[in-house]
Design an enzyme around this catalytic site. Structure first.
Site, PDB file in Angstrom:
ATOM      1  N   ARG A  15       0.805  -1.232   0.000  1.00 20.77           N
ATOM      2  CA  ARG A  15       0.000   0.000   0.000  1.00 20.77           C
ATOM      3  C   ARG A  15       0.836   1.279   0.000  1.00 20.77           C
ATOM      4  O   ARG A  15       0.332   2.363  -0.243  1.00 20.77           O
ATOM      5  CB  ARG A  15      -0.959  -0.017   1.210  1.00 20.77           C
ATOM      6  CG  ARG A  15      -2.062  -1.039   1.074  1.00 20.77           C
ATOM      7  CD  ARG A  15      -2.748  -1.334   2.407  1.00 20.77           C
ATOM      8  NE  ARG A  15      -1.977  -2.262   3.233  1.00 20.77           N
ATOM      9  CZ  ARG A  15      -2.326  -2.675   4.446  1.00 20.77           C
ATOM     10  NH1 ARG A  15      -3.438  -2.231   5.003  1.00 20.77           N
ATOM     11  NH2 ARG A  15      -1.572  -3.525   5.126  1.00 20.77           N
ATOM     12  N   LYS A  22       8.983  -0.874   3.039  1.00 22.28           N
ATOM     13  CA  LYS A  22       8.174   0.007   3.899  1.00 22.28           C
ATOM     14  C   LYS A  22       8.903   0.484   5.146  1.00 22.28           C
ATOM     15  O   LYS A  22       8.860   1.674   5.468  1.00 22.28           O
ATOM     16  CB  LYS A  22       6.879  -0.705   4.300  1.00 22.28           C
ATOM     17  CG  LYS A  22       6.077   0.070   5.333  1.00 22.28           C
ATOM     18  CD  LYS A  22       4.638  -0.321   5.407  1.00 22.28           C
ATOM     19  CE  LYS A  22       4.406  -1.611   6.132  1.00 22.28           C
ATOM     20  NZ  LYS A  22       2.971  -1.867   6.338  1.00 22.28           N
ATOM     21  N   ARG A 439      46.261  44.857  -9.670  1.00 21.32           N
ATOM     22  CA  ARG A 439      45.214  45.262 -10.594  1.00 21.32           C
ATOM     23  C   ARG A 439      45.856  46.261 -11.549  1.00 21.32           C
ATOM     24  O   ARG A 439      46.814  46.943 -11.187  1.00 21.32           O
ATOM     25  CB  ARG A 439      44.029  45.890  -9.855  1.00 21.32           C
ATOM     26  CG  ARG A 439      44.400  47.127  -9.084  1.00 21.32           C
ATOM     27  CD  ARG A 439      43.290  47.598  -8.156  1.00 21.32           C
ATOM     28  NE  ARG A 439      43.632  48.915  -7.615  1.00 21.32           N
ATOM     29  CZ  ARG A 439      43.249  49.343  -6.445  1.00 21.32           C
ATOM     30  NH1 ARG A 439      42.503  48.604  -5.644  1.00 21.32           N
ATOM     31  NH2 ARG A 439      43.599  50.553  -6.036  1.00 21.32           N
TER      32      ARG A 439
HETATM   33  C1  UD1 Z   1      -1.479  -6.862  11.804  1.00 19.95           C
HETATM   34  C2  UD1 Z   1      -2.317  -7.802  12.671  1.00 19.95           C
HETATM   35  C3  UD1 Z   1      -3.569  -7.050  13.134  1.00 19.95           C
HETATM   36  C4  UD1 Z   1      -3.178  -5.799  13.865  1.00 19.95           C
HETATM   37  C5  UD1 Z   1      -2.234  -4.934  13.026  1.00 19.95           C
HETATM   38  C6  UD1 Z   1      -1.688  -3.801  13.853  1.00 19.95           C
HETATM   39  C7  UD1 Z   1      -1.945 -10.033  11.773  1.00 19.95           C
HETATM   40  C8  UD1 Z   1      -2.468 -11.142  10.948  1.00 19.95           C
HETATM   41  N1  UD1 Z   1      -2.709  -8.960  11.884  1.00 19.95           N
HETATM   42  O1  UD1 Z   1      -2.249  -6.538  10.649  1.00 19.95           O
HETATM   43  O2  UD1 Z   1      -4.328  -7.903  14.003  1.00 19.95           O
HETATM   44  O3  UD1 Z   1      -4.324  -5.075  14.220  1.00 19.95           O
HETATM   45  O4  UD1 Z   1      -1.110  -5.707  12.551  1.00 19.95           O
HETATM   46  O5  UD1 Z   1      -0.937  -2.912  13.058  1.00 19.95           O
HETATM   47  O6  UD1 Z   1      -0.882 -10.156  12.348  1.00 19.95           O
HETATM   48  N2  UD1 Z   1       5.099  -9.169   8.156  1.00 19.95           N
HETATM   49  C9  UD1 Z   1       6.138 -10.035   7.962  1.00 19.95           C
HETATM   50  N3  UD1 Z   1       5.921 -11.159   7.244  1.00 19.95           N
HETATM   51  C10 UD1 Z   1       4.708 -11.492   6.736  1.00 19.95           C
HETATM   52  C11 UD1 Z   1       3.629 -10.593   6.955  1.00 19.95           C
HETATM   53  C12 UD1 Z   1       3.859  -9.435   7.681  1.00 19.95           C
HETATM   54  O7  UD1 Z   1       7.252  -9.783   8.410  1.00 19.95           O
HETATM   55  O8  UD1 Z   1       4.601 -12.561   6.128  1.00 19.95           O
HETATM   56  C13 UD1 Z   1       5.354  -7.940   8.935  1.00 19.95           C
HETATM   57  C14 UD1 Z   1       5.089  -6.672   8.161  1.00 19.95           C
HETATM   58  O9  UD1 Z   1       6.277  -6.236   7.534  1.00 19.95           O
HETATM   59  C15 UD1 Z   1       4.662  -5.711   9.250  1.00 19.95           C
HETATM   60  C16 UD1 Z   1       4.006  -6.605  10.298  1.00 19.95           C
HETATM   61  O10 UD1 Z   1       4.457  -7.914  10.031  1.00 19.95           O
HETATM   62  O11 UD1 Z   1       5.782  -5.059   9.839  1.00 19.95           O
HETATM   63  C17 UD1 Z   1       2.493  -6.556  10.240  1.00 19.95           C
HETATM   64  O12 UD1 Z   1       2.056  -6.993   8.956  1.00 19.95           O
HETATM   65  P1  UD1 Z   1       0.915  -6.260   8.154  1.00 19.95           P
HETATM   66  O13 UD1 Z   1       0.721  -6.965   6.869  1.00 19.95           O
HETATM   67  O14 UD1 Z   1       1.151  -4.811   8.123  1.00 19.95           O
HETATM   68  O15 UD1 Z   1      -0.312  -6.629   9.115  1.00 19.95           O
HETATM   69  P2  UD1 Z   1      -1.633  -5.791   9.328  1.00 19.95           P
HETATM   70  O16 UD1 Z   1      -2.564  -6.048   8.208  1.00 19.95           O
HETATM   71  O17 UD1 Z   1      -1.299  -4.391   9.646  1.00 19.95           O
HETATM   72 CA    CA Z   2       0.502  -3.041   9.429  1.00 18.66          CA
END
Ligand code: UD1
Ligand code: CA
Length: 465
Positions: A15, A22, A439
Site C-alpha cells: 500500500r 516500507k 590590478r
Molecule cells: C497486523 C495484525 C492485526 C493488527 C495490526 C496492527 C496479523 C495477521 N494482523 O495486521 O491484528 O491489528 O497488525 O498494526 O498479524 N510481516 C512479515 N511477514 C509477513 C507478513 C507481515 O514480516 O509474512 C510484517 C510486516 O512487515 C509488518 C508486520 O508484520 O511489519 C504486520 O504486517 P501487516 O501486513 O502490516 O499486518 P496488518 O494487516 O497491519
Molecule cells: Ca501493518
C-alpha cells in the site's frame, strides 16, 4: 525474567506504492525500523531478532549489528514470520515482545509497562490493545461476557458484529517464549487471506488451558501502524508534536510548533528561540540562547550558545558561540565559524575556518581556507580554490584586511596584519604587515562621452560643456 524482542519487518508494504521497503520510510528523520530498534534497545533485552524479507539486503544494512537478522523468503503471514526466529530463540526461557517495523511510535514507557504487566499476570500471552476511533483494517479484540480475551479476528474475517468492536490489536504482544513457538506450530492458514496469522496463537493457547490477556493503552496515536503514505504523514505529525513538546518542556521557545520540524535525535539548549518554518535535521546540536529565524534549515551541524542563524542553510557545519549567520548564508560541510564570527548575506563557506570575530559580510565565497582572528573580508571576495581537478588551500593571518572584490587564487599564504587592495587578484603570498595590490592602473580618456551612442540619445548637459 529474561527479555527477548522480535521485530517484524519482512512485509512488502504494497500500500506504500514504493520501490523502497516500507520499514525504511522515514518518520522524524529516521527509518521506521530504526525507531523500533531505538525503543527495543532501551528495554534492555537479552537479544533482538529482526525478521526481514522484502528488500532484505537494504533493510539489513540499516539494521547493521543492532539486531540479529533472519530472513523470511516468502511472506506467508505474521505467524510464519515469527517462526523464522525459532532457530535464534526457540530454546530460551523468558518473555518475548513482538513489535512491528511499521509501528514506530510506541514509547519505551508503554513497552516497559507491558513487559512488567505480563511478568506478574500469569498470562501465556498479553496483547497490547487500544481503543481505535476508526478500527478499520485492524484485528479486533473479541472478549467474552466476563471481559476475558477470547481471540483476535482480522478485519477480513470479522462478522459485522465483530467489525463493530473498537478495541484493536496494536500488533504488539508479550509471550512466554516457549509457548510462543509451540503455539505457532498449531497455526493454520485457513482464513480470508490464506496467511498464517500470529494473533491466532491467542485462541490456540486459550483452548490449551492457558490464560491469555490484554493490556490496554490510553493513547491510540502511539499504536499507529503505517501502511500507506497518508498514515506516514500522520505518524510524522504525531512524532513531531511529541518531539516539539519535549523541547518546549525543556525550555526551548517554539513560536509556532505546527511549522517547526525537528528530527528525533536533535538536541537543543534552553532559552533558544525558534521561529516558524525552521527545519532541524539529523544529528544537529543547538546550544542555549540561540536564535533561529524563519527559513533556516540545519542538517547534522553544531551551533554553539548565543549564536544567531538568520534564514540560512547549514550542512555538517559548526557555528561557534555568539557567531552570526545570514540572512541567506550557506554553510557547507566542514565550515567552521569560531566565536563571534560573522558570515552575512549571500556568503558560502565550505571546508574552511573563519576565526574568532572575523567578518565576511557580503556576497563572498570562502572555500578550503583558514582565516585567522579579527579579519575583515570585504564584499565579493572569492577564494578561488579549484583548478578543475584539485582543491587548494589558502591561509589568512590574524587582523588582516581583505579588500572588497579580492580574488585569492589558492594556494596562497597571507600573513598577520596584511592587507589586500580592493579588486586585487592575489596569486602570490603576502608577508605579515605588507599590502598586496594586483590590478591594472586606471586610464581616463577625456571627452569620451561624445563618442558613445548615449550622446546621440541624451546630448550633453550644459554643466559638462
Ligand atoms: C497486523 C495484525 C492485526 C493488527 C495490526 C496492527 C496479523 C495477521 N494482523 O495486521 O491484528 O491489528 O497488525 O498494526 O498479524 N510481516 C512479515 N511477514 C509477513 C507478513 C507481515 O514480516 O509474512 C510484517 C510486516 O512487515 C509488518 C508486520 O508484520 O511489519 C504486520 O504486517 P501487516 O501486513 O502490516 O499486518 P496488518 O494487516 O497491519
Ligand atoms: Ca501493518
Amino acid at each position: 525474567m529474561d527479555r527477548y524482542i522480535i521485530i517484524l519487518a519482512a512485509g512488502k508494504g504494497t500500500r506504500m506504492k514504493s520501490d523502497m521497503p516500507k520499514v525504511l520510510h522515514q518518520v522524524g528523520g529516521k527509518a521506521m525500523v530504526e525507531l523500533v530498534l531505538d525503543a527495543s534497545e532501551a528495554l534492555h533485552p537479552q537479544k533482538i531478532v529482526t525478521v526481514v524479507g522484502h528488500g532484505a539486503e537494504q533493510v539489513s544494512t540499516v539494521i547493521g549489528d543492532r539486531s540479529a537478522v533472519v530472513e523470511q523468503k516468502e511472506q506467508l503471514g505474521t505467524g510464519h514470520a515469527i517462526l523464522m526466529a525459532e532457530d535464534e530463540l526457540g530454546d530460551k526461557d523468558g518473555m518475548t515482545l513482538i513489535a512491528s517495523g511499521d509501528a514506530p511510535l510506541f514509547t519505551v514507557d508503554t513497552l516497559n509497562h507491558l513487559f512488567e504487566y505480563h511478568a506478574t499476570s500469569g498470562n501465556a500471552v498479553t496483547v497490547l490493545t487500544a481503543k481505535a476511533p476508526d478500527p478499520t483494517g485492524y484485528g479486533r479484540i473479541v472478549r467474552d461476557e466476563l471481559g476475558n480475551v477470547v481471540r483476535i479476528v482480522e478485519q477480513k474475517d470479522a462478522t459485522p458484529a465483530e467489525q463493530a468492536i473498537h478495541e484493536v490489536n496494536t500488533g504488539v504482544y508479550v509471550f512466554d517464549n516457549k509457548l510462543l513457538f509451540s503455539s505457532l506450530h498449531e497455526v493454520t492458514n485457513d482464513n480470508a487471506q490464506g496467511e498464517y496469522y500470529l494473533p491466532d496463537t491467542l485462541e490456540i493457547l486459550r483452548t490449551q488451558g492457558y490464560t491469555v490477556g490484554a493490556y490496554t493503552m490510553e493513547d491510540f496515536d502511539e499504536s499507529m501502524g503505517v501502511n500507506d503514505r497518508v498514515a506516514l504523514s500522520k505518524a510524522n505529525a504525531v512524532l513531531r508534536e511529541r518531539v516539539n513538546k519535549q523541547h518546549m518542556q525543556n525550555g526551548v521557545t517554539l513560536i509556532d510548533p505546527q511549522t517547526t520540524y525537528i528530527d528525533t535525535d536533535v538536541q537543543i539548549g534552553r532559552d533558544t528561540v525558534i521561529e516558524p518554518n525552521v527545519v532541524l535535521k539529523g544529528h544537529t546540536v543547538i546550544g542555549a540562547n540561540v536564535h533561529l529565524t524563519s527559513g533556516t534549515q540545519i542538517v547534522d551541524s553544531v551551533v554553539d550558545d548565543g549564536a544567531q542563524i538568520d534564514a540560512s542553510h547549514l550542512e555538517e557545519a559548526h557555528v561557534g558561540p555568539k557567531a552570526t549567520v545570514g540572512p541567506f548564508a550557506h554553510l557547507r560541510p566542514k565550515a567552521d565559524l569560531r566565536e563571534e564570527a560573522h558570515a552575512g548575506n549571500f556568503v558560502e563557506v565550505k571546508n574552511a575556518t573563519l576565526g574568532a570575530r572575523s567578518k565576511m559580510g557580503h556576497l563572498s565565497y570562502l572555500g578550503d581556507a583558514t582565516v585567522g582572528e579579527d579579519v575583515n573580508i570585504g564584499a565579493g571576495t572569492i577564494f578561488v580554490n579549484y583548478d578543475g581537478v584539485d582543491k587548494h588551500h589558502s591561509n589568512v593571518g590574524d587582523r588582516s584586511f581583505i579588500g572588497s572584490n579580492t580574488k585569492i587564487i589558492s594556494p596562497v599564504n597571507i600573513g598577520d596584519e596584511a592587507v589586500t587592495a580592493a579588486g586585487s587578484t592575489i596569486t602570490d603570498d603576502i608577508p605579515a604587515h605588507a599590502m598586496g595590490i594586483a590590478r591594472s592602473r586606471q586610464t581616463t580618456k577625456p571627452d569620451f562621452w561624445k563618442r558613445t551612442p548615449l550622446f546621440k540619445k541624451f546630448g550633453q548637459s550644459d554643466d559638462a560643456k
